[in-house]
Scaffold this active site. Structure first.
Site, short mmCIF file in Angstrom:
data_model
loop_
_atom_site.label_atom_id
_atom_site.label_comp_id
_atom_site.label_asym_id
_atom_site.label_seq_id
_atom_site.Cartn_x
_atom_site.Cartn_y
_atom_site.Cartn_z
N ASN A 108 0.71 -1.18 0.05
CA ASN A 108 0.02 -0.03 -0.11
C ASN A 108 0.86 1.25 -0.03
O ASN A 108 0.53 2.15 -0.82
CB ASN A 108 -1.05 0.06 1.11
CG ASN A 108 -1.95 -1.23 1.05
OD1 ASN A 108 -1.97 -1.82 0.18
ND2 ASN A 108 -2.85 -1.45 2.09
N THR B 147 -15.13 38.53 -32.08
CA THR B 147 -15.84 38.22 -31.09
C THR B 147 -16.92 37.37 -31.79
O THR B 147 -17.31 38.01 -32.62
CB THR B 147 -16.20 39.28 -30.14
OG1 THR B 147 -16.94 40.29 -31.07
CG2 THR B 147 -15.12 40.26 -29.49
N HIS B 148 -17.66 36.53 -31.08
CA HIS B 148 -18.64 35.75 -31.77
C HIS B 148 -18.18 35.11 -33.04
O HIS B 148 -19.10 34.81 -34.13
CB HIS B 148 -19.94 36.54 -31.78
CG HIS B 148 -20.39 37.33 -30.51
ND1 HIS B 148 -21.07 36.74 -29.85
CD2 HIS B 148 -20.03 38.52 -30.10
CE1 HIS B 148 -21.34 37.82 -28.64
NE2 HIS B 148 -20.36 38.84 -29.17
N SER C 146 -5.77 13.13 -48.30
CA SER C 146 -6.97 12.36 -48.50
C SER C 146 -6.54 11.18 -49.55
O SER C 146 -5.94 11.38 -50.72
CB SER C 146 -8.24 13.34 -48.71
OG SER C 146 -9.13 12.21 -49.42
N LYS D 204 -6.58 17.64 -51.26
CA LYS D 204 -6.72 17.83 -49.90
C LYS D 204 -5.29 17.93 -49.00
O LYS D 204 -4.60 17.21 -49.27
CB LYS D 204 -7.50 16.73 -49.01
CG LYS D 204 -9.09 16.87 -49.52
CD LYS D 204 -9.74 17.98 -48.90
CE LYS D 204 -10.08 18.24 -47.41
NZ LYS D 204 -10.90 17.05 -47.04
N GLU E 194 -6.22 18.89 -35.17
CA GLU E 194 -7.47 18.22 -35.20
C GLU E 194 -7.37 16.97 -34.10
O GLU E 194 -8.50 16.89 -33.30
CB GLU E 194 -7.93 17.44 -36.54
CG GLU E 194 -8.36 18.59 -37.66
CD GLU E 194 -8.77 17.79 -38.73
OE1 GLU E 194 -9.79 17.09 -38.88
OE2 GLU E 194 -7.55 17.35 -39.67
N TYR F 119 -6.45 2.30 2.50
CA TYR F 119 -6.29 1.65 1.15
C TYR F 119 -7.71 0.89 0.72
O TYR F 119 -7.88 0.11 1.57
CB TYR F 119 -5.13 1.02 0.93
CG TYR F 119 -4.78 0.34 -0.32
CD1 TYR F 119 -4.38 1.01 -1.54
CD2 TYR F 119 -5.44 -0.96 -0.62
CE1 TYR F 119 -4.24 0.52 -2.69
CE2 TYR F 119 -5.13 -1.68 -1.89
CZ TYR F 119 -4.66 -0.79 -2.67
OH TYR F 119 -4.70 -1.39 -4.26
N LYS G 28 -4.22 3.91 -12.20
CA LYS G 28 -3.00 3.86 -13.01
C LYS G 28 -3.18 3.99 -14.46
O LYS G 28 -2.80 4.99 -15.22
CB LYS G 28 -2.23 2.57 -13.08
CG LYS G 28 -1.60 2.48 -11.46
CD LYS G 28 -1.09 1.27 -10.97
CE LYS G 28 -0.75 1.05 -9.48
NZ LYS G 28 -2.20 1.09 -9.02
N1 ARG Z 1 -1.64 -3.55 -7.32
C1 ARG Z 1 -1.76 -2.68 -6.03
C2 ARG Z 1 -2.30 -1.59 -6.51
O1 ARG Z 1 -2.30 -1.00 -7.68
C3 ARG Z 1 -0.85 -2.63 -5.09
C4 ARG Z 1 -1.33 -2.71 -3.80
C5 ARG Z 1 -2.05 -3.86 -3.18
N2 ARG Z 1 -2.36 -3.81 -1.90
C6 ARG Z 1 -3.27 -4.76 -1.49
N3 ARG Z 1 -3.34 -4.83 -0.12
N4 ARG Z 1 -3.70 -5.55 -2.36
O2 ARG Z 1 -3.10 -0.58 -5.85
#
Ligand code: ARG
Length: 467
Positions: free
Chosen positions: A114, A159-160, A281, A287, A294, A321, A329
């Site tokens: 954690n 503007t606009h 294109s 084009k 874009e 946690y 992630k």
């Molecule tokens: N893979 C977990 C995460 O990304 C790591 C921490 C996991 N801790 C646990 N007690 N399961 O958060």
């Protein structure tokens, strides 16, 4: 230990993890990206443990050598990532134990995944923020130089999206630069709160070992250890701050993109983008599409999405946690990659923008862009502003009918609407006169644009020195 359960926590289990559950709960397919930071964090942790006497120096050295070898294996693509080992942390630890034996199992003393993962993400974010900042500076520098070069180039201001008043192209580009200057501040502000070390919080309550968190923080370049172990392992507000910085930045880039797309169209014809930033294109041979702006405009949506994901991920989570946090992630990684790539694209592209000065000038000449200047002229001659507004409105109506811009009318034609108008009116009806008259800090006059560019340059240098 029961067969086929995860070695790191299988002791209390009486049946193996369901195969689908193992795959469902694993994060190694994406969190392996944190391997360099995980190894960096582990080396600091082992160094600290030896410093306080929890590990011997020999144990520390074996761990550090093993981790460095693993780093090499990962870099060379030789590392065998295993889904049953769940995540980057346990993959690396298992390999370490495979390499150096029982000492490898001592690395996890006094920490938990954690605090480990919270530390890894913060190290990762800090590294990425620094890379992003380099691109952001490069883009700002490119804008400042472009603005300085084009301080006298006249274009219509809108503007606009209707022609409003003439401005200089340099002034317009410096408006973009101002947006980025604020984004830059937000990024650096976010970095301050990223660069705090959770390691030592362990699972949630801290650890019974005599750890020295200041040592680990210093080894890892963190400003300080976190104050509260429960908060340290649970909050991801720094990730939300980053994605909110990223969302605002992309919002700005999407506005610039939109203008670039408009400006490269035949209808505007204000700028040319070199071929290397465009594509063709497959069906329409004529084009040349402004794909880069874009796409930046389009990528804004996914970054907003990541901000929403992270806000929602954290909403109502009890301390400390929770496994939910593993979901931080992918949005974060994608936000980081998107921001970095969009900034790189812009930093490469902006200095290559070729303004079509004659065409911009012509557009500003059409559309009665000096109408306000005529009104201001009348006010200076003693006419009340509302009356001046009315007089100019009538002149514009006449111009629309006779297809003449104000500057193209004769003195007699203009005098139909007000006897106050004299020969000197033509000085204010020119585009050059109009922009030069906005001669105050923040105004569009060419000398003000040059001065603003110089101040922006100095601000950027001061920021570099301070960072
Ligand atoms: N893979 C977990 C995460 O990304 C790591 C921490 C996991 N801790 C646990 N007690 N399961 O958060």
């Amino acid at each position: 230990m029961s067969q086929a359960t995860n070695q790191s926590w299988g002791g209390r289990f009486s049946e193996p993890t369901d195969a689908f559950v193992a795959r469902f709960t694993a994060s190694v397919n994406f969190d392996q990206r944190l391997a360099p930071q995980d190894i960096q964090g582990s080396i600091a942790h082992a160094t600290m443990l030896a410093r306080v006497g929890v590990l011997t120096d020999d144990e520390r050295d074996a761990i550090i050598n093993g981790l460095n070898e693993i780093q090499g294996e990962i870099e060379r693509g030789e590392f065998n990532w295993s889904v049953p080992l769940e995540d980057v942390h346990m993959n690396i630890e298992a390999r370490l134990t495979e390499k150096i034996g029982i000492t490898g199992k001592k690395l996890h003393t006094g920490r938990s995944r954690n605090d480990q993962v919270a530390t890894d993400i913060r190290l990762f974010m800090r590294d990425e923020i620094d890379v992003i900042e380099v691109e952001l500076k490069r883009l700002r520098e490119g804008m400042i130089e472009l603005a300085d070069r084009e301080a006298e180039t006249i274009m219509p201001g809108f503007t606009h999206l209707q022609t409003a008043q003439p401005v200089t192209f340099g002034h317009h580009i410096l408006a973009w630069q101002e947006m980025l200057a604020r984004d830059h501040e937000r990024l650096l502000d976010c970095r301050k709160r990223v660069n705090v070390m959770p390691l030592g919080a362990a699972a949630l309550a801290g650890t019974t070992y005599p750890i020295d968190r200041h040592v680990a923080a210093e080894l890892l370049g963190f400003d300080r250890p976190t104050e509260n172990s429960l908060d340290a392992v649970s909050d991801r507000d720094f990730a939300i701050e980053f994605t909110s910085f990223a969302s605002i930045l992309l919002m700005h880039l999407s506005r610039m993109s939109e203008e670039l797309v408009l400006w490269t169209s035949a209808q505007f014809n204000f700028i040319d983008l070199p071929d290397r930033f465009c594509t063709g294109s497959s069906i329409m041979p004529q084009k040349k599409n402004p794909d880069v702006p874009e796409l930046v405009r389009g990528k804004t949506g996914r970054v907003y999405g990541h901000l929403m994901s992270l806000l929602t991920l954290m909403k109502s989570q009890p301390l400390a946690y929770n496994k939910d946090n593993q979901e931080d992630k992918e949005p974060l990684f994608d936000a980081v990659d998107t921001v970095r790539d969009c900034l790189k694209a812009f930093a490469d592209m902006v200095p290559a923008i070729e303004p079509k000065k004659a065409s911009m000038y012509e557009a500003a000449r059409r559309g009665f862009s000096t109408a306000t200047d005529l009104a201001d002229y009348l006010v200076r001659k003693g006419v009340a502003f509302r009356d001046a507004h009315e007089i100019v409105g009538q002149s514009v109506a006449y111009g629309l009918k006779s297809e003449k811009d104000l500057s193209e009318m004769s003195l007699e034609e203009l005098q139909q609407f007000s006897a106050t108008i004299e020969q000197d009116v033509f000085e204010v009806l020119t585009l050059e006169g109009s922009v030069a008259a906005r001669n105050h800090i923040g105004g569009t006059a060419p000398n003000q644009v040059r001065a603003a560019a110089q101040r922006a340059r100095e601000a950027l240098i001061a920021l570099k020195a301070g960072a």
